[in-house]
Design a protein around this motif. Structure first.
Motif, PDB file in Angstrom:
ATOM      1  N   ARG A  28      34.306 -66.733   6.589  1.00 20.25           N
ATOM      2  CA  ARG A  28      35.160 -65.539   6.632  1.00 20.25           C
ATOM      3  C   ARG A  28      34.674 -64.426   5.706  1.00 20.25           C
ATOM      4  O   ARG A  28      35.392 -63.991   4.800  1.00 20.25           O
ATOM      5  N   PRO A  29      33.456 -63.951   5.927  1.00 21.38           N
ATOM      6  CA  PRO A  29      32.933 -62.881   5.061  1.00 21.38           C
ATOM      7  C   PRO A  29      33.695 -61.572   5.296  1.00 21.38           C
ATOM      8  O   PRO A  29      34.271 -61.350   6.360  1.00 21.38           O
ATOM      9  N   CYS A  30      33.665 -60.733   4.308  1.00 22.63           N
ATOM     10  CA  CYS A  30      34.333 -59.434   4.380  1.00 22.63           C
ATOM     11  C   CYS A  30      33.344 -58.426   4.971  1.00 22.63           C
ATOM     12  O   CYS A  30      32.646 -57.716   4.238  1.00 22.63           O
ATOM     13  N   CYS A  31      33.257 -58.416   6.305  1.00 24.50           N
ATOM     14  CA  CYS A  31      32.325 -57.521   6.983  1.00 24.50           C
ATOM     15  C   CYS A  31      32.689 -57.434   8.459  1.00 24.50           C
ATOM     16  O   CYS A  31      33.483 -58.222   8.959  1.00 24.50           O
ATOM     17  N   GLU A  32      32.092 -56.458   9.118  1.00 22.17           N
ATOM     18  CA  GLU A  32      32.153 -56.404  10.575  1.00 22.17           C
ATOM     19  C   GLU A  32      30.961 -57.214  11.082  1.00 22.17           C
ATOM     20  O   GLU A  32      29.909 -57.224  10.454  1.00 22.17           O
ATOM     21  N   ILE A  33      31.136 -57.882  12.217  1.00 26.22           N
ATOM     22  CA  ILE A  33      30.044 -58.668  12.793  1.00 26.22           C
ATOM     23  C   ILE A  33      29.838 -58.175  14.213  1.00 26.22           C
ATOM     24  O   ILE A  33      30.780 -58.133  15.001  1.00 26.22           O
ATOM     25  N   VAL A  34      28.605 -57.806  14.533  1.00 19.16           N
ATOM     26  CA  VAL A  34      28.334 -57.227  15.850  1.00 19.16           C
ATOM     27  C   VAL A  34      26.942 -57.642  16.335  1.00 19.16           C
ATOM     28  O   VAL A  34      25.985 -57.645  15.560  1.00 19.16           O
ATOM     29  N   PRO A  35      26.838 -58.013  17.628  1.00 16.63           N
ATOM     30  CA  PRO A  35      25.510 -58.262  18.191  1.00 16.63           C
ATOM     31  C   PRO A  35      24.732 -56.951  18.230  1.00 16.63           C
ATOM     32  O   PRO A  35      25.310 -55.895  18.501  1.00 16.63           O
ATOM     33  N   TRP A  36      23.443 -57.007  17.961  1.00 16.35           N
ATOM     34  CA  TRP A  36      22.665 -55.767  17.931  1.00 16.35           C
ATOM     35  C   TRP A  36      22.653 -55.083  19.293  1.00 16.35           C
ATOM     36  O   TRP A  36      22.526 -53.866  19.379  1.00 16.35           O
ATOM     37  N   GLN A  37      22.830 -55.857  20.351  1.00 13.45           N
ATOM     38  CA  GLN A  37      22.820 -55.281  21.694  1.00 13.45           C
ATOM     39  C   GLN A  37      24.014 -54.342  21.924  1.00 13.45           C
ATOM     40  O   GLN A  37      23.987 -53.520  22.836  1.00 13.45           O
ATOM     41  N   PHE A  38      25.062 -54.459  21.109  1.00 10.71           N
ATOM     42  CA  PHE A  38      26.249 -53.619  21.245  1.00 10.71           C
ATOM     43  C   PHE A  38      26.473 -52.724  20.030  1.00 10.71           C
ATOM     44  O   PHE A  38      27.487 -52.029  19.951  1.00 10.71           O
ATOM     45  N   ALA A  39      25.554 -52.750  19.093  1.00 13.37           N
ATOM     46  CA  ALA A  39      25.689 -51.953  17.876  1.00 13.37           C
ATOM     47  C   ALA A  39      25.071 -50.574  18.067  1.00 13.37           C
ATOM     48  O   ALA A  39      24.141 -50.403  18.860  1.00 13.37           O
ATOM     49  N   ASP A  40      25.574 -49.611  17.344  1.00 13.80           N
ATOM     50  CA  ASP A  40      24.957 -48.282  17.290  1.00 13.80           C
ATOM     51  C   ASP A  40      23.860 -48.368  16.230  1.00 13.80           C
ATOM     52  O   ASP A  40      24.081 -48.048  15.063  1.00 13.80           O
ATOM     53  N   LEU A  41      22.697 -48.840  16.653  1.00 10.61           N
ATOM     54  CA  LEU A  41      21.615 -49.105  15.712  1.00 10.61           C
ATOM     55  C   LEU A  41      21.158 -47.843  14.991  1.00 10.61           C
ATOM     56  O   LEU A  41      20.856 -47.886  13.794  1.00 10.61           O
ATOM     57  N   ALA A  42      21.120 -46.724  15.704  1.00  9.85           N
ATOM     58  CA  ALA A  42      20.703 -45.470  15.067  1.00  9.85           C
ATOM     59  C   ALA A  42      21.646 -45.110  13.922  1.00  9.85           C
ATOM     60  O   ALA A  42      21.200 -44.710  12.842  1.00  9.85           O
ATOM     61  N   ALA A  43      22.940 -45.275  14.129  1.00 10.33           N
ATOM     62  CA  ALA A  43      23.916 -44.974  13.074  1.00 10.33           C
ATOM     63  C   ALA A  43      23.773 -45.935  11.897  1.00 10.33           C
ATOM     64  O   ALA A  43      24.071 -45.570  10.761  1.00 10.33           O
ATOM     65  N   LEU A  44      23.307 -47.145  12.171  1.00  5.55           N
ATOM     66  CA  LEU A  44      23.105 -48.133  11.111  1.00  5.55           C
ATOM     67  C   LEU A  44      21.751 -47.979  10.420  1.00  5.55           C
ATOM     68  O   LEU A  44      21.488 -48.619   9.407  1.00  5.55           O
ATOM     69  N   GLY A  45      20.878 -47.149  10.998  1.00  2.89           N
ATOM     70  CA  GLY A  45      19.551 -46.957  10.422  1.00  2.89           C
ATOM     71  C   GLY A  45      18.616 -48.114  10.678  1.00  2.89           C
ATOM     72  O   GLY A  45      17.756 -48.428   9.858  1.00  2.89           O
ATOM     73  N   VAL A  46      18.769 -48.738  11.864  1.00  6.32           N
ATOM     74  CA  VAL A  46      18.006 -49.935  12.202  1.00  6.32           C
ATOM     75  C   VAL A  46      17.338 -49.736  13.565  1.00  6.32           C
ATOM     76  O   VAL A  46      17.930 -49.160  14.473  1.00  6.32           O
TER      77      VAL A  46
END
Length: 133
Positions: A28-46
């Motif tokens: 139960r980490p304190c974070c959002e968890i998202v598959p990269w296929q559905f993430a806004d990678l550009a906004a994440l800088g990845v």
């Protein structure tokens, strides 16, 4: 602006998905968890190449940790008995050993429990990503 870190993983990989399900239920980490296929990678800088190469932990400020260091951040975020293990994984020489172990698991994730042929990191992508580090 994000207020929580984001854990980015390969949603096409059965082993990765199984691992993240375990993390969500048990740690139960304190974070959002998202598959990269559905993430806004550009906004994440990845880049998609990096996201397909390793699990990523992106802080709200935009710092990106990959591989074993992302796992260490997950453990630290989970708190409790997991936090000391996460802290140990950030210290040399354990950090170096964790990196090596992570790379072995990543290269063989298609052979791990829950893994399928779709989990395999293509050799060319693996070599390119390793050179970029």
């Amino acid at each position: 602006m994000r207020t929580r870190p984001v854990l980015v993983f390969d949603g096409d990989c059965g082993f990765c998905t199984t691992s993240v399900t375990f993390i969500e239920r048990r740690l139960r980490p304190c974070c959002e968890i998202v598959p990269w296929q559905f993430a806004d990678l550009a906004a994440l800088g990845v880049t998609p190449e990096r996201a397909g190469h390793e699990v990523l932990w992106v802080t709200p400020a935009g710092t990106v940790y990959g591989g074993a260091q992302a796992v260490a951040k997950v453990l630290l975020s989970a708190g409790g008995g997991w936090a000391p293990l996460g802290a140990l994984l950030t210290l040399p020489p354990l950090r170096w050993a964790a990196h090596g172990l992570y790379r072995v698991v990543a290269r063989n994730r298609h052979r791990m429990p829950g893994g399928t042929a779709a989990c395999a990191v293509p050799a060319r992508r693996e070599q390119h990503a390793t050179r970029a580090m």
